[in-house]
Design a protein around this motif. Structure first.
Motif, PDB file in Angstrom:
ATOM      1  N   LEU A   5      68.806 110.207 -50.498  1.00 60.10           N
ATOM      2  CA  LEU A   5      68.361 111.349 -49.702  1.00 60.10           C
ATOM      3  C   LEU A   5      69.518 111.947 -48.915  1.00 60.10           C
ATOM      4  O   LEU A   5      69.674 113.179 -48.852  1.00 60.10           O
TER       5      LEU A   5
ATOM      6  N   ARG B  88      66.911 121.214 -52.408  1.00 60.73           N
ATOM      7  CA  ARG B  88      65.889 121.031 -51.388  1.00 60.73           C
ATOM      8  C   ARG B  88      64.646 120.378 -51.989  1.00 60.73           C
ATOM      9  O   ARG B  88      64.053 119.489 -51.384  1.00 60.73           O
ATOM     10  N   GLU B  89      64.278 120.796 -53.202  1.00 55.46           N
ATOM     11  CA  GLU B  89      63.133 120.185 -53.876  1.00 55.46           C
ATOM     12  C   GLU B  89      63.405 118.710 -54.173  1.00 55.46           C
ATOM     13  O   GLU B  89      62.520 117.857 -54.042  1.00 55.46           O
TER      14      GLU B  89
ATOM     15  N   ALA C  85      65.411 116.753 -52.434  1.00 52.85           N
ATOM     16  CA  ALA C  85      65.373 116.031 -51.153  1.00 52.85           C
ATOM     17  C   ALA C  85      63.939 115.794 -50.704  1.00 52.85           C
ATOM     18  O   ALA C  85      63.593 114.714 -50.209  1.00 52.85           O
ATOM     19  N   VAL C  86      63.072 116.798 -50.882  1.00 52.74           N
ATOM     20  CA  VAL C  86      61.661 116.667 -50.498  1.00 52.74           C
ATOM     21  C   VAL C  86      60.983 115.576 -51.321  1.00 52.74           C
ATOM     22  O   VAL C  86      60.190 114.775 -50.804  1.00 52.74           O
ATOM     23  N   ALA C  87      61.306 115.523 -52.633  1.00 53.89           N
ATOM     24  CA  ALA C  87      60.722 114.502 -53.509  1.00 53.89           C
ATOM     25  C   ALA C  87      61.163 113.101 -53.075  1.00 53.89           C
ATOM     26  O   ALA C  87      60.356 112.161 -53.050  1.00 53.89           O
TER      27      ALA C  87
ATOM     28  N   LEU D 128      62.135 112.265 -50.055  1.00 52.07           N
ATOM     29  CA  LEU D 128      61.524 112.005 -48.756  1.00 52.07           C
ATOM     30  C   LEU D 128      60.077 111.523 -48.923  1.00 52.07           C
ATOM     31  O   LEU D 128      59.627 110.612 -48.215  1.00 52.07           O
ATOM     32  N   ALA D 129      59.354 112.117 -49.883  1.00 51.55           N
ATOM     33  CA  ALA D 129      57.967 111.714 -50.144  1.00 51.55           C
ATOM     34  C   ALA D 129      57.900 110.257 -50.594  1.00 51.55           C
ATOM     35  O   ALA D 129      56.926 109.549 -50.310  1.00 51.55           O
TER      36      ALA D 129
END
Length: 325
Positions: free
Chosen positions: A204, A220-221, A223-225, A227-228
């Protein structure tokens, strides 16, 4: 995350003097319990005030019950009621109500007449209550086993206590008992989880570092994945960490109390040794004087001893000779 905490410690009677001194704050200095703030001791309060020393209170109740006492009998139980420090910070004005509610819960189960003392300590880092009671059954038997029960019964105790306290403060949590988890520390599985979480966190961090104007959307997508994936592990680890911190805080508190009791018992033992030494010296002095008297008497002629014996008998004395023969 805040936990309602209830602990029982059984005693056969030997610790009553040390516990009485600690709970009732009868000492001027508490070197083994540095958390005590003497300037706040006036804030402590009783829900049950002992009439006499704990030892006398225990003896009185057992005598009144007329029950059988064995050498291994549990004569009293020291009950600790406390709560996580963060709850204290958020509900400082309600701590009196917290302990009164806990007391009402306990007295119905251990017997109000059995309680010898219930004192709330507000002068330590985390407020807590000590309720000491003699485990007498309704039919007058001394049985901690019947009142407290086995390990399964202790789980019900914790369930009922949590339900009682959470009814008033819903944010309180029910900790998982050691008898259910069979553990007190982090398992190897948790270390594996943390290791995997670290790897995801590194990914991350790399993803966040590589975001720029040209690839902001794609990175960004990504990083979001990531983070989830990491977030549930982080939340679980935070909860487990807090549970362990609460356990450690309680263990430290109990260890400090145990150290204080050990110091008090050691002082009591030293005093007893000192008394025994003085008594031994007094006995030795009496023996020395007795031997001196016997030695002097042995030098007297027999006719003098007989004359003294006759005179003593005539005065109504006993028939024992001065020499003891």
């Amino acid at each position: 995350m805040a936990y309602a905490i209830l602990r029982f410690e059984k005693h056969k009677g030997g610790a009553s003097k040390a516990l009485s001194a600690h709970h009732e704050r009868t000492k001027e200095i508490y070197a083994s319990t540095p958390d005590i703030d003497p300037s706040r001791t006036a804030q402590n309060f009783h829900l049950v005030t002992p009439r006499w020393s704990y030892e006398q209170e225990i003896k009185h109740r057992i005598q009144m019950a007329g029950c059988r006492v064995r050498k291994d009998s549990v004569k009293f139980v020291d009950t600790l009621v406390t709560v996580s420090p963060e709850f204290v910070q958020a509900h400082e004005a309600e701590m009196g109500e917290y302990f009164i509610r806990a007391f009402e819960f306990l007295k119905e189960r251990v017997g109000e007449d059995n309680s010898i003392s219930a004192v709330v300590h507000m002068d330590e880092k985390t407020p807590h209550m000590h309720l000491c009671f003699v485990p007498l059954t309704k039919d007058g038997r001394l049985s901690a086993k019947e009142i407290l029960g086995n390990k399964k019964a202790m789980i019900r105790w914790q369930d009922d206590f949590y339900a009682c306290m959470a009814e008033r403060w819903p944010e309180l949590e029910r900790g998982t008992p050691a008898v259910e988890t069979k553990r007190k520390h982090l398992t190897p599985q948790w270390y594996k989880t943390v290791t995997a979480m670290d790897a995801k966190l590194e990914q991350l961090e790399e993803a966040l570092k590589s975001i720029n104007v040209l690839n902001a959307g794609k990175k960004r997508e990504e990083a979001v994945a990531l983070l989830a994936q990491v977030l549930p592990d982080v939340e679980s680890f935070q909860a487990e960490t807090q549970r362990l911190l609460d356990t450690i805080a309680l263990s430290q508190q109990e260890r400090q109390l145990q150290q204080w009791k050990n110091d008090a018992l050691r002082d009591e033992l030293n005093e007893e040794r000192s008394r025994n030494y003085k008594q031994h010296m007094q006995i030795s002095e009496l023996q020395r004087r007795c031997k001196r008297a016997e030695k002097l008497l042995s030098k007297l002629p027999d006719e003098v001893l007989q004359k003294l014996k006759v005179e003593r008998n005539e005065r109504g004395g006993n028939s024992q000779s001065l020499t003891g023969s």
